[in-house]
Design a protein around this motif. Structure first.
Motif, mmCIF file in Angstrom:
data_model
loop_
_atom_site.group_PDB
_atom_site.id
_atom_site.type_symbol
_atom_site.label_atom_id
_atom_site.label_comp_id
_atom_site.label_asym_id
_atom_site.label_seq_id
_atom_site.Cartn_x
_atom_site.Cartn_y
_atom_site.Cartn_z
ATOM 1 N N PHE A 135 0.834 -1.207 0.000
ATOM 2 C CA PHE A 135 0.000 0.000 0.000
ATOM 3 C C PHE A 135 0.868 1.256 0.000
ATOM 4 C CE2 PHE A 135 -3.040 -2.924 2.394
ATOM 5 C CZ PHE A 135 -3.671 -3.311 1.223
ATOM 6 N N LEU A 136 1.908 1.263 0.815
ATOM 7 C CA LEU A 136 2.782 2.428 0.881
ATOM 8 C C LEU A 136 3.444 2.695 -0.464
ATOM 9 C CD1 LEU A 136 4.523 1.983 4.354
ATOM 10 C CD2 LEU A 136 2.847 3.712 3.718
ATOM 11 N N GLY A 137 4.011 1.660 -1.066
ATOM 12 C CA GLY A 137 4.717 1.829 -2.324
ATOM 13 C C GLY A 137 3.812 2.240 -3.464
ATOM 14 N N VAL A 138 2.687 1.540 -3.619
ATOM 15 C CA VAL A 138 1.793 1.791 -4.749
ATOM 16 C C VAL A 138 1.108 3.145 -4.620
ATOM 17 C CG1 VAL A 138 -0.315 1.036 -5.897
ATOM 18 C CG2 VAL A 138 1.414 -0.642 -5.244
ATOM 19 N N ILE A 139 0.583 3.459 -3.440
ATOM 20 C CA ILE A 139 -0.125 4.730 -3.256
ATOM 21 C C ILE A 139 0.817 5.905 -3.462
ATOM 22 C CG2 ILE A 139 -1.281 6.182 -1.550
ATOM 23 C CD1 ILE A 139 -2.552 3.642 -0.414
ATOM 24 N N SER A 140 2.007 5.822 -2.872
ATOM 25 C CA SER A 140 2.974 6.911 -3.033
ATOM 26 C C SER A 140 3.369 7.085 -4.493
ATOM 27 C CB SER A 140 4.217 6.631 -2.180
ATOM 28 O OG SER A 140 5.206 7.620 -2.399
ATOM 29 N N PHE A 141 3.686 5.990 -5.166
ATOM 30 C CA PHE A 141 4.105 6.058 -6.566
ATOM 31 C C PHE A 141 2.982 6.601 -7.436
ATOM 32 C CE2 PHE A 141 5.095 4.613 -10.798
ATOM 33 C CZ PHE A 141 6.477 4.668 -10.867
ATOM 34 N N PHE A 142 1.763 6.153 -7.198
ATOM 35 C CA PHE A 142 0.629 6.560 -8.033
ATOM 36 C C PHE A 142 0.377 8.066 -7.928
ATOM 37 C CE2 PHE A 142 -3.968 7.381 -8.346
ATOM 38 C CZ PHE A 142 -4.173 7.021 -9.663
ATOM 39 N N PHE A 201 0.856 -5.608 -10.026
ATOM 40 C CA PHE A 201 1.035 -7.059 -9.945
ATOM 41 C C PHE A 201 2.464 -7.434 -9.547
ATOM 42 C CE2 PHE A 201 -2.501 -6.482 -12.936
ATOM 43 C CZ PHE A 201 -3.455 -7.297 -12.345
ATOM 44 N N PHE A 202 3.412 -6.492 -9.703
ATOM 45 C CA PHE A 202 4.808 -6.762 -9.346
ATOM 46 C C PHE A 202 5.201 -6.102 -8.032
ATOM 47 C CE2 PHE A 202 4.911 -6.514 -14.163
ATOM 48 C CZ PHE A 202 4.822 -7.876 -14.329
ATOM 49 N N SER A 203 4.224 -5.589 -7.294
ATOM 50 C CA SER A 203 4.515 -4.880 -6.051
ATOM 51 C C SER A 203 4.610 -5.809 -4.847
ATOM 52 C CB SER A 203 3.426 -3.830 -5.791
ATOM 53 O OG SER A 203 2.169 -4.451 -5.586
ATOM 54 N N GLY A 204 4.266 -7.067 -5.029
ATOM 55 C CA GLY A 204 4.219 -8.005 -3.914
ATOM 56 C C GLY A 204 2.807 -8.349 -3.507
ATOM 57 N N LEU A 205 1.825 -7.766 -4.191
ATOM 58 C CA LEU A 205 0.431 -8.081 -3.897
ATOM 59 C C LEU A 205 0.152 -9.560 -4.122
ATOM 60 C CD1 LEU A 205 -2.298 -6.813 -3.076
ATOM 61 C CD2 LEU A 205 -2.773 -6.509 -5.515
ATOM 62 N N ILE A 206 0.782 -10.120 -5.159
ATOM 63 C CA ILE A 206 0.743 -11.561 -5.391
ATOM 64 C C ILE A 206 2.174 -12.025 -5.633
ATOM 65 C CG2 ILE A 206 -1.596 -11.578 -6.336
ATOM 66 C CD1 ILE A 206 -0.418 -11.615 -9.114
ATOM 67 N N PRO A 209 9.786 0.104 -11.805
ATOM 68 C CA PRO A 209 10.411 0.676 -10.608
ATOM 69 C C PRO A 209 9.701 0.303 -9.316
ATOM 70 C CG PRO A 209 9.236 2.360 -11.866
ATOM 71 C CD PRO A 209 9.259 1.129 -12.717
ATOM 72 N N ILE A 210 8.388 0.059 -9.370
ATOM 73 C CA ILE A 210 7.661 -0.311 -8.152
ATOM 74 C C ILE A 210 8.192 -1.618 -7.577
ATOM 75 C CG2 ILE A 210 5.429 -1.248 -7.387
ATOM 76 C CD1 ILE A 210 4.031 0.988 -8.695
ATOM 77 N N TYR A 211 8.625 -2.533 -8.428
ATOM 78 C CA TYR A 211 9.129 -3.823 -7.948
ATOM 79 C C TYR A 211 10.332 -3.634 -7.029
ATOM 80 C CZ TYR A 211 11.768 -8.201 -8.064
ATOM 81 O OH TYR A 211 12.496 -9.310 -7.710
#
Length: 241
Positions: free
Chosen positions: A52-59, A170-175, A192-194
């Motif tokens: 959540f931290l990574g995806v929300i911040s990046f988005f 999908f590459f953020s660790g969600l799965i 870069p999110i990965y």
């Protein structure tokens, strides 16, 4: 039974082992699960906080920086700047540094709020989490700048979200990466999110230090450098020199 951590892959493994155990030994008591990096009492938010931290911040950084770049062009600020002797490297460097610092401050606020207000569990160093979030912020600014060069207005920028942002989730660790079919999980190295979310997972969940996460930090820095060069090259659309 001991597992590494909680995720969809481990949940499927637990279900399969439990069903097999009941079939072979119906009278045996329920299996006791233990986790190396988490406890059985941790909720889903604790397990996926780094996502959540990574995806929300990046988005949000991507949206804000991309729209700001588009408005700079719409107001002809960029065109007037390119009429001066300033080089394309200076233009991209100035934009990236300026918006990147603002995005870095935003990322620091997000991680501090998450840790000290929302009380998200962090096994490792909060300072390292902050460093990772700052690198992700600069990556998001660079991605936003690159996309904005090819977008003529804010609506076109938003239309890039299904292509640029959603696949990275999908590459953020969600799965688990190795459960993505057809070998598409290998595309994670192009996002870069990965790199950012993997480093956050190692810090927040596994309690790793700098010596463990430095390859992911280097990957983020390389990504920022590649995006910077791509932005400089793409700016040829407006000026050759």
């Amino acid at each position: 039974m001991e597992l590494l951590e909680k995720n969809s892959k481990s949940a499927a493994a637990i279900e399969a082992i439990t069903d097999t155990n009941k079939a072979l030994q119906p009278a045996q008591n329920e299996l006791i699960m233990d986790y190396v990096y988490e406890t059985s009492g941790d909720n889903q938010l604790d397990s996926l906080a780094y996502v959540f931290l990574g995806v929300i911040s990046f988005f949000f950084v991507f949206i804000l920086s991309g729209m700001s770049f588009v408005r700079e062009r719409f107001g002809q600020t960029l065109e007037r700047m390119l009429m001066t002797p300033i080089s394309r490297i200076d233009v991209i460097g100035g934009y990236t540094l300026g918006y990147g610092l603002l995005a870095a401050i935003q990322s620091v606020v997000i991680i501090l709020y998450a840790v000290y207000v929302l009380q998200l569990q962090v096994e490792g160093s909060v300072a390292l989490c902050t460093l990772v979030m700052i690198l992700m912020a600069f990556s998001a600014v660079s991605v936003g700048a690159l996309v904005s060069i090819f977008a003529n207005n804010e609506l076109q920028l938003v239309q890039f979200i299904p292509v640029i942002i959603i696949p990275q989730i999908f590459f953020s660790g969600l799965i688990p990466i190795d459960t993505i079919p057809f070998g598409l999980g290998n595309l994670c190295y192009l996002t870069p999110i990965y790199y950012g979310c993997t480093a956050l997972e190692m810090i927040m969940i596994q309690g790793k230090g700098f010596l463990a996460i430095w390859p992911w930090l280097v990957g983020s820095v390389i990504f920022i450098g590649v995006l910077f060069l791509a932005n400089v090259t793409a700016l040829k659309k407006y000026r050759r020199l």
